[in-house]
Design a protein around this motif. Structure first.
Motif, PDB file in Angstrom:
ATOM      1  N   GLY A  40      18.278  12.899 -23.967  1.00 22.64           N
ATOM      2  CA  GLY A  40      18.021  12.109 -25.173  1.00 22.64           C
ATOM      3  C   GLY A  40      16.898  11.280 -25.236  1.00 22.64           C
ATOM      4  N   LEU A 153      26.077  16.249 -21.214  1.00 21.74           N
ATOM      5  CA  LEU A 153      26.944  15.169 -21.864  1.00 21.74           C
ATOM      6  C   LEU A 153      26.340  14.604 -23.248  1.00 21.74           C
ATOM      7  CD1 LEU A 153      29.214  12.847 -21.902  1.00 21.74           C
ATOM      8  CD2 LEU A 153      27.700  11.646 -20.374  1.00 21.74           C
ATOM      9  N   ALA A 154      27.092  14.782 -24.340  1.00 17.37           N
ATOM     10  CA  ALA A 154      26.378  14.357 -25.489  1.00 17.37           C
ATOM     11  C   ALA A 154      27.111  13.684 -26.598  1.00 17.37           C
ATOM     12  CB  ALA A 154      25.606  15.537 -26.188  1.00 17.37           C
ATOM     13  N   LEU A 158      24.955  14.994 -31.876  1.00  8.11           N
ATOM     14  CA  LEU A 158      23.968  15.982 -31.339  1.00  8.11           C
ATOM     15  C   LEU A 158      24.731  17.552 -31.369  1.00  8.11           C
ATOM     16  CD1 LEU A 158      21.253  16.401 -29.588  1.00  8.11           C
ATOM     17  CD2 LEU A 158      22.605  16.592 -27.696  1.00  8.11           C
ATOM     18  N   VAL A 185      31.078  13.406 -26.755  1.00  3.34           N
ATOM     19  CA  VAL A 185      31.552  12.108 -27.256  1.00  3.34           C
ATOM     20  C   VAL A 185      31.687  11.636 -28.496  1.00  3.34           C
ATOM     21  CG1 VAL A 185      31.617   9.428 -26.771  1.00  3.34           C
ATOM     22  CG2 VAL A 185      30.998  10.982 -25.142  1.00  3.34           C
ATOM     23  N   ASN A 215      32.339   2.154 -30.600  1.00  6.14           N
ATOM     24  CA  ASN A 215      31.112   1.411 -30.387  1.00  6.14           C
ATOM     25  C   ASN A 215      30.254   2.382 -30.975  1.00  6.14           C
ATOM     26  OD1 ASN A 215      28.594   0.679 -29.700  1.00  6.14           O
ATOM     27  ND2 ASN A 215      29.606   0.357 -27.192  1.00  6.14           N
ATOM     28  N   VAL A 217      26.795   1.248 -31.355  1.00 10.66           N
ATOM     29  CA  VAL A 217      25.239   0.865 -31.102  1.00 10.66           C
ATOM     30  C   VAL A 217      24.544   2.021 -31.092  1.00 10.66           C
ATOM     31  CG1 VAL A 217      23.857  -0.095 -29.346  1.00 10.66           C
ATOM     32  CG2 VAL A 217      26.256  -1.142 -29.882  1.00 10.66           C
ATOM     33  N   SER A 218      23.375   2.013 -31.717  1.00  9.74           N
ATOM     34  CA  SER A 218      22.449   3.195 -31.723  1.00  9.74           C
ATOM     35  C   SER A 218      21.075   2.554 -31.264  1.00  9.74           C
ATOM     36  CB  SER A 218      22.247   3.890 -32.889  1.00  9.74           C
ATOM     37  OG  SER A 218      21.676   3.170 -33.830  1.00  9.74           O
TER      38      SER A 218
HETATM   39  N1  LIG Z   1      26.962   5.481 -30.864  1.00  4.23           N
HETATM   40  C1  LIG Z   1      27.444   6.585 -30.167  1.00  4.23           C
HETATM   41  N2  LIG Z   1      28.277   7.179 -30.124  1.00  4.23           N
HETATM   42  C2  LIG Z   1      28.332   8.330 -29.476  1.00  4.23           C
HETATM   43  N3  LIG Z   1      27.239   9.070 -28.681  1.00  4.23           N
HETATM   44  C3  LIG Z   1      26.118   8.520 -28.821  1.00  4.23           C
HETATM   45  C4  LIG Z   1      25.912   7.177 -29.536  1.00  4.23           C
HETATM   46  N4  LIG Z   1      24.712   6.657 -29.560  1.00  4.23           N
HETATM   47  C5  LIG Z   1      23.990   7.484 -28.780  1.00  4.23           C
HETATM   48  N5  LIG Z   1      24.954   8.667 -28.444  1.00  4.23           N
HETATM   49  C6  LIG Z   1      24.442   9.823 -27.711  1.00  4.23           C
HETATM   50  O1  LIG Z   1      23.462   9.607 -26.590  1.00  4.23           O
HETATM   51  C7  LIG Z   1      22.635  10.747 -26.363  1.00  4.23           C
HETATM   52  C8  LIG Z   1      21.318  10.139 -26.296  1.00  4.23           C
HETATM   53  O2  LIG Z   1      21.132   9.731 -27.520  1.00  4.23           O
HETATM   54  P1  LIG Z   1      19.609   9.164 -28.099  1.00  4.23           P
HETATM   55  O3  LIG Z   1      18.791   8.448 -27.176  1.00  4.23           O
HETATM   56  O4  LIG Z   1      19.004  10.126 -29.066  1.00  4.23           O
HETATM   57  O5  LIG Z   1      20.297   7.643 -28.756  1.00  4.23           O
HETATM   58  P2  LIG Z   1      20.370   7.225 -30.292  1.00  4.23           P
HETATM   59  O6  LIG Z   1      21.088   5.960 -29.970  1.00  4.23           O
HETATM   60  O7  LIG Z   1      21.374   8.305 -30.936  1.00  4.23           O
HETATM   61  O8  LIG Z   1      18.900   7.315 -30.493  1.00  4.23           O
HETATM   62  P3  LIG Z   1      18.231   6.970 -31.989  1.00  4.23           P
HETATM   63  O9  LIG Z   1      18.872   5.817 -32.595  1.00  4.23           O
HETATM   64  O10 LIG Z   1      16.780   6.830 -31.633  1.00  4.23           O
HETATM   65  O11 LIG Z   1      18.249   8.175 -32.765  1.00  4.23           O
HETATM   66  C9  LIG Z   1      22.864  11.856 -27.599  1.00  4.23           C
HETATM   67  O12 LIG Z   1      23.782  12.608 -27.136  1.00  4.23           O
HETATM   68  C10 LIG Z   1      23.697  10.815 -28.428  1.00  4.23           C
HETATM   69  O13 LIG Z   1      24.520  11.847 -29.424  1.00  4.23           O
END
Ligand SMILES: Nc1ncnc2c1ncn2[C@@H]1O[C@H](COP(=O)(O)OP(=O)(O)OP(=O)(O)O)[C@@H](O)[C@H]1O
Ligand SMILES: NC(=O)c1ccc[n+]([C@@H]2O[C@H](COP(=O)(O)O)[C@@H](O)[C@H]2O)c1
Length: 284
Positions: A40, A153-154, A158, A185, A215, A217-218
């Motif tokens: 990621g 793991l994703a 994704l 997940v 959760n 959070v992104s």
């Molecule tokens: N809230 C969440 N729930 C489940 N999986 C998550 C979540 N946030 C990120 N992921 C997963 O974490 C992995 C890494 O993701 P990435 O770094 O692109 O994070 P992101 O928070 O989605 O980033 P962005 O917001 O910049 O798009 C990916 O497989 C993504 O699906």
């Protein structure tokens, strides 16, 4: 098992594969050793990214015949050119702090971060090569050799993109889901069933994990908060928050990001995902 997609792997200058937390002894000889790899942007890494590994660990213990021997975060290359993608140096530093501070089994691999863009299928091949060919896998307490299974793991967003046209090559999906397999997940806003329906032929290799405590959070939301001067403490490990403050990261949209954008696969993919509305999130 099918061969790797490539016979030779180019390493970034000075690169060595991290394996200091890889458990080399399988505790239960009846289980299959497993390494989880999360690919990621991690711009920046959040507690949710780290929680994914803990959720997977519980799921694996309760529902499968695998035994986890290690977990890796693999930050994507700067060449992915996704909006908000901070330089690989900072992203790798933050992942290393976040992962190494807060648990005993996660590692950060900088192989894909510090080179040209590598497709996920190639990244999994790289892990398989380093762990099984170079290190020689693991062994049981009785000294029996075992090859390690590498799996992706994703989040479900994704896996959702895997049924969108033009994002993943069919041969890569066959390699990732057929040869390796994945743990997915649940992510708020993505229907798990919908995300996996189109991938039914690989169903036996796709393990779905529900989030029992939601959760959402992104990294996108974290970046928005930082630009607005809002606190992100307790959404990310403290060491990562301190690092962001110390280096003044994510203050301006587009600032501090990897330089010289150019059209490439990653950018195309971002446009498609944004257009489908499954990825971009708004913070009002
Ligand atoms: N809230 C969440 N729930 C489940 N999986 C998550 C979540 N946030 C990120 N992921 C997963 O974490 C992995 C890494 O993701 P990435 O770094 O692109 O994070 P992101 O928070 O989605 O980033 P962005 O917001 O910049 O798009 C990916 O497989 C993504 O699906
Ligand atoms: N064809 C591919 O191999 C392919 C396509 C889309 C995303 N990915 C990977 O998925 C990961 C997450 O990407 P996003 O941060 O854009 O969700 C990245 O590591 C990226 O390399 C791979």
């Amino acid at each position: 098992m099918a061969a790797h997609l490539t016979e030779s792997f180019t390493n970034p200058p000075g690169y060595t594969f991290p394996h200091h937390r890889l458990s080399r002894v399988l505790r239960n000889p009846n289980k299959t050793p497993l390494v989880l790899v999360a690919c990621g942007s991690f711009s920046p890494v959040t507690y949710l990214h780290l929680r994914m590994f803990e959720m997977a660990k519980d799921h694996v213990r309760q529902n499968t015949d695998f035994e986890i021997v290690g977990g890796y975060l693999s930050p994507v290359s700067d060449m992915y050119k996704k909006p908000g993608l901070l330089s690989a140096r900072h992203r790798v530093n933050m992942c290393t702090m976040g992962a190494e501070d807060s648990n005993t089994w996660l590692m950060v691999d900088s192989w894909e971060a510090f080179q040209s863009y590598q497709r996920t299928a190639i990244v999994l091949d790289h892990f398989d090569y380093e762990i099984n060919t170079v290190l020689g896998g693991v062994h049981t307490e009785d000294g029996e050799h075992r090859n390690v299974r590498v799996m992706l793991l994703a989040g479900s967003d994704l896996i959702g993109t895997m049924s969108e046209p033009g994002v993943w090559a069919y041969s890569d999906l066959e390699h990732i889901l057929g040869r390796y397999g994945c743990f997915i997940v649940e992510r708020a806003g993505t229907a798990m069933d919908q995300a996996t329906d189109a991938l039914a032929r690989w169903r036996s290799n796709i393990h779905l994990i529900s989030q029992l405590i939601q959760n959402d959070v992104s990294s996108t939301k974290v970046r928005l908060f930082l630009r607005r001067g809002l606190s992100v403490r307790y959404l990310l490990p403290n060491s990562v928050v301190d690092y962001i403050e110390e280096h003044g990261l994510y203050q301006d949209e587009g600032a501090n990001t990897s330089a010289h954008p150019s059209p490439d696969k990653g950018k195309e993919r971002e446009r498609e995902v944004t257009a489908s509305g499954s990825k971009k999130e708004a913070v009002s």
